[in-house]
Motif scaffolding. Structure first.
Motif, PDB file in Angstrom:
ATOM      1  N   ASP A 171       0.839  -1.208   0.000  1.00 27.35           N
ATOM      2  CA  ASP A 171       0.000   0.000   0.000  1.00 27.35           C
ATOM      3  C   ASP A 171       0.872   1.256   0.000  1.00 27.35           C
ATOM      4  O   ASP A 171       0.585   2.227  -0.711  1.00 27.35           O
ATOM      5  CB  ASP A 171      -0.912   0.009   1.229  1.00 27.35           C
ATOM      6  N   ALA A 172       1.941   1.243   0.804  1.00 27.82           N
ATOM      7  CA  ALA A 172       2.845   2.391   0.844  1.00 27.82           C
ATOM      8  C   ALA A 172       3.538   2.566  -0.502  1.00 27.82           C
ATOM      9  O   ALA A 172       3.691   3.690  -1.000  1.00 27.82           O
ATOM     10  CB  ALA A 172       3.882   2.202   1.951  1.00 27.82           C
ATOM     11  N   THR A 173       3.924   1.454  -1.112  1.00 27.49           N
ATOM     12  CA  THR A 173       4.568   1.499  -2.427  1.00 27.49           C
ATOM     13  C   THR A 173       3.658   2.136  -3.463  1.00 27.49           C
ATOM     14  O   THR A 173       4.088   2.990  -4.252  1.00 27.49           O
ATOM     15  CB  THR A 173       4.961   0.085  -2.878  1.00 27.49           C
ATOM     16  N   ASP A 174       2.396   1.730  -3.458  1.00 30.82           N
ATOM     17  CA  ASP A 174       1.436   2.290  -4.417  1.00 30.82           C
ATOM     18  C   ASP A 174       1.316   3.803  -4.232  1.00 30.82           C
ATOM     19  O   ASP A 174       1.227   4.554  -5.213  1.00 30.82           O
ATOM     20  CB  ASP A 174       0.068   1.623  -4.239  1.00 30.82           C
ATOM     21  N   MET A 175       1.330   4.257  -2.978  1.00 28.14           N
ATOM     22  CA  MET A 175       1.235   5.686  -2.704  1.00 28.14           C
ATOM     23  C   MET A 175       2.471   6.419  -3.223  1.00 28.14           C
ATOM     24  O   MET A 175       2.378   7.512  -3.792  1.00 28.14           O
ATOM     25  CB  MET A 175       1.078   5.936  -1.205  1.00 28.14           C
ATOM     26  N   LEU A 176       3.643   5.796  -3.043  1.00 29.23           N
ATOM     27  CA  LEU A 176       4.880   6.397  -3.525  1.00 29.23           C
ATOM     28  C   LEU A 176       4.851   6.558  -5.038  1.00 29.23           C
ATOM     29  O   LEU A 176       5.193   7.621  -5.584  1.00 29.23           O
ATOM     30  CB  LEU A 176       6.086   5.541  -3.119  1.00 29.23           C
ATOM     31  N   VAL A 177       4.441   5.506  -5.731  1.00 28.62           N
ATOM     32  CA  VAL A 177       4.396   5.541  -7.194  1.00 28.62           C
ATOM     33  C   VAL A 177       3.417   6.606  -7.671  1.00 28.62           C
ATOM     34  O   VAL A 177       3.698   7.339  -8.634  1.00 28.62           O
ATOM     35  CB  VAL A 177       4.009   4.151  -7.749  1.00 28.62           C
TER      36      VAL A 177
END
Length: 214
Positions: free
Chosen positions: A164-170
């Motif tokens: 979920d954090a990765t998706d937000m970063l992208v």
């Protein structure tokens, strides 16, 4: 030292991982006043075969002189430039727990071109603090406070929220992620990921200890 262009060659990842070892050694030699070094001495200091040292250095257009070796000062300059350590790469920490906070306070990273300019976490009590001279924000504030020149995210969040954090970063134009979680995150093709799992390295060490004890 003679230099030659080798731009058409793709450097294998194992060689890229060894180049910082060579750089650390020659930087030490430079501080000691040494001016030349042989591939044999580099090999002894790093535990790498001397022929492999020479091959690795050829990828970065470094060629030593026969029976003389490599010029230390120029080798430092070339390796730092090739590895990107002489440039400033701004980054954010995502997950300001023990590991994230420690990385924010690690001023040694700046010597290798990593400039951590902020941290993000979900804990409200952390928001507004400064760690290592850099501010901490709530994750929900990312889109409003993200600087346009920051494209690197250092991921130290709990494993259950890593994707979920990765998706937000992208979504917020982070194009390179240094992933310290054991979770294998999924990203689009244009995003670079470097996985650094402390737990994986621990498992290898513990297994080797067990082999010695048998």
């Amino acid at each position: 030292m003679k230099r030659r262009i080798n731009s058409s060659c793709i450097v294998p990842e194992p060689a890229l991982r060894r180049l910082p070892w060579y750089l650390a050694y020659v930087k030490l030699l430079k501080t000691q006043g040494e001016t030349v070094v042989s591939s044999t001495n580099i090999a002894k200091s790093t535990g790498v075969d001397s022929a492999l040292v020479a091959k690795d250095l050829s990828y970065v257009s470094i060629v030593g002189k026969t029976r003389v070796g490599y010029e230390v000062a120029e080798m430092v300059d070339v390796l730092e430039d090739f590895l990107g350590f002489n440039k400033s790469h701004k980054a954010y920490i995502f997950g300001v727990g023990n590991l994230g906070a420690a990385l924010m306070q690690d001023r040694g990273l700046s010597q290798y071109g990593m400039d951590i300019v902020g941290g993000f976490d979900t804990k409200e009590e952390l928001a507004g603090r400064e760690i290592g001279g850099s501010p901490v924000y709530l994750m929900s504030q990312l889109s409003e406070v993200k600087a346009p020149d920051v494209h690197i995210g250092i991921l130290t969040v709990p494993v259950d929220v890593a994707q979920d954090a990765t998706d937000m970063l992208v979504e917020n134009n982070i194009t390179a992620i240094w992933n310290f979680t054991p979770f294998r995150i999924i990203v689009p093709k244009h995003v670079v990921v470097q996985n650094t799992s402390i737990y994986s390295h621990l498992s290898v060490m513990f297994h080797r200890i067990g082999e010695l004890e048998e």
